[in-house]
Design a protein around this motif. Structure first.
Motif, PDB file in Angstrom:
ATOM      1  N   LEU A  63       7.615   4.571  15.809  1.00 24.65           N
ATOM      2  CA  LEU A  63       6.226   5.446  15.273  1.00 24.65           C
ATOM      3  C   LEU A  63       5.459   4.635  15.014  1.00 24.65           C
ATOM      4  CD1 LEU A  63       7.231   8.161  13.079  1.00 24.65           C
ATOM      5  CD2 LEU A  63       7.157   8.745  15.434  1.00 24.65           C
ATOM      6  N   VAL A  64       3.818   4.379  15.567  1.00 26.96           N
ATOM      7  CA  VAL A  64       2.481   4.024  14.992  1.00 26.96           C
ATOM      8  C   VAL A  64       2.036   4.374  14.083  1.00 26.96           C
ATOM      9  CG1 VAL A  64       0.482   2.780  16.013  1.00 26.96           C
ATOM     10  CG2 VAL A  64       2.841   2.234  17.153  1.00 26.96           C
ATOM     11  N   LEU A  65       1.706   3.669  13.224  1.00 28.90           N
ATOM     12  CA  LEU A  65       0.369   4.898  12.635  1.00 28.90           C
ATOM     13  C   LEU A  65      -0.596   3.918  12.163  1.00 28.90           C
ATOM     14  CD1 LEU A  65      -0.187   6.606  10.432  1.00 28.90           C
ATOM     15  CD2 LEU A  65       1.336   5.730   8.441  1.00 28.90           C
ATOM     16  N   PRO A  66      -1.435   4.117  13.167  1.00 32.37           N
ATOM     17  CA  PRO A  66      -3.146   3.492  12.439  1.00 32.37           C
ATOM     18  C   PRO A  66      -2.474   3.875  11.438  1.00 32.37           C
ATOM     19  CG  PRO A  66      -3.130   5.394  14.326  1.00 32.37           C
ATOM     20  CD  PRO A  66      -1.819   5.681  13.505  1.00 32.37           C
ATOM     21  N   LEU A  67      -4.147   2.861  10.559  1.00 35.27           N
ATOM     22  CA  LEU A  67      -4.463   2.756   9.189  1.00 35.27           C
ATOM     23  C   LEU A  67      -5.562   1.513   9.310  1.00 35.27           C
ATOM     24  CD1 LEU A  67      -1.327   2.635   7.245  1.00 35.27           C
ATOM     25  CD2 LEU A  67      -3.131   4.539   7.377  1.00 35.27           C
ATOM     26  N   VAL A  68      -6.731   1.601   8.287  1.00 37.69           N
ATOM     27  CA  VAL A  68      -7.735   0.782   8.307  1.00 37.69           C
ATOM     28  C   VAL A  68      -7.254   0.465   5.812  1.00 37.69           C
ATOM     29  CG1 VAL A  68      -8.840   0.738   9.514  1.00 37.69           C
ATOM     30  CG2 VAL A  68      -8.701   2.256   7.643  1.00 37.69           C
TER      31      VAL A  68
END
Length: 349
Positions: A63-68
């Motif tokens: 899974l790829v979780l976009p976060l900043v």
């Protein structure tokens, strides 16, 4: 149970871009707002950095979780956001199949063990059920309403069965009025759209009883022109600015985006004095939906809405169905730290 979830997964941050793009190609439910380009646009406009997370299980599942995270605060005090509230929907990209309840629980547990302030997660409304079923009791819900139009059956079906008669009438009105439409993503179109957007902000301020200077200041913080430009630049042809012209003047505009089978209406604006009687805003939406159908899209996402407002009713007349969804605030919980060495690894963010 929480420790077992975390020791069974390997976490890498930030996500290597080649793996992120590969995940997008294998997830038919991925949105334009879950792409590296969207993150890069965000970081170009605000002082954020990429702290996206790659989850890898022993069976090969990813899974790829976009976060900043803000560059202006230390890791110990910073929020990790997927996404900031004014940047829309994030959530994991799930190649090979939808997120399971166990995987969602792992993501919640991982974010709860992060240092700093609360993390924020806003998954796609189309995956909302699994997140509701998996959310632990300590997370805080942030209720949202969004609208999505079903494009199944193609444009002929959408036109005849999902547009209201009022919508079809306004499209025909615009055509009779000689509305011309221009589509692209070059700087000139962005400047024209920004002009219309500023006019809309002044109109919205008057409707809400807000002073014009305050409304413009809020606009400068939320949607400056450089934000539109950054999104167009980093998404490329996946981002399109649509402008409606009447008698040589741009009178209405929308910005749309596309990723795979999902099109998204992102921002809209108009010069109401010259556009209201022409049907131009309705024509732009109809043309954008027609283009999405021609490109094989299954859904046209129309953004968050407030109940029983003119904008919400306009979207409903275009086929936008209400989806009650959630954002999730996850407070740090040190007791979720994994036990056992070597099963939970993380690169430096």
């Amino acid at each position: 149970m929480t420790a077992a979830l975390l020791t069974a997964v390997r976490v890498t941050s930030p996500v290597p871009r080649d793996l992120w793009h590969a995940a997008l190609a294998e997830d038919p439910d991925a949105l334009a707002t879950q792409t590296p380009g969207w993150l890069d646009a965000m970081c170009a406009v605000r002082p954020y950095r990429d702290v996206s997370r790659l989850y890898e299980w022993q069976d090969g599942r990813r899974l790829v979780l976009p976060l900043v995270r803000s560059r202006l605060t230390t890791a110990a005090r910073a929020q990790e956001l997927g996404w900031p509230l004014d940047w829309g929907i994030g959530g994991p990209v799930a190649p090979g199949g939808p997120v399971t309840r166990a995987e969602a629980a792992t993501v919640f547990a991982d974010l709860a063990r992060r240092p700093g302030a609360a993390a924020y997660l806003r998954p796609s409304p189309l995956t909302d059920e699994v997140w509701r079923a998996s959310a632990p009791g300590h997370v805080r819900r942030y209720p949202r309403i969004t609208q999505i139009a079903d494009l199944s059956g193609g444009y002929a079906t959408v036109w005849s069965e999902r547009f209201t008669s009022n919508t079809r009438r306004n499209v025909r009105k615009a055509e009779r009025a000689g509305i011309g439409v221009e589509v692209g993503n070059d700087p000139r179109l962005i400047r024209e759209f920004d002009r219309l957007y500023r006019m809309s902000v002044d109109r919205w301020a008057a409707q809400e009883g807000t002073s014009r200077p305050r409304a413009r200041w809020r606009m400068w913080r939320k949607d400056p022109r450089r934000k539109f430009a950054a999104v167009a630049r980093h998404l490329g042809d996946a981002c399109q600015i649509w402008l409606a012209h009447h008698q040589g003047r741009a009178v209405a505009g929308i910005i749309t985006m596309r990723q795979g089978e999902h099109a998204k209406y992102w921002r809209g604006a108009m010069d109401k004095t010259h556009a209201a009687a022409t049907g131009a805003p309705t024509l732009l939406q109809a043309l954008a939906i027609e283009a999405a159908c021609a490109q094989g899209c299954r859904y046209y996402h129309m953004g968050d809405s407030r109940p029983d407002t003119p904008v919400t009713r306009f979207k409903q007349r275009m086929g936008g169905r209400l989806h009650h969804t959630e954002g999730w605030w996850i407070d740090p919980r040190p007791d979720t730290a994994p036990t056992g060495p070597g099963r939970h690894e993380e690169a430096a963010a």
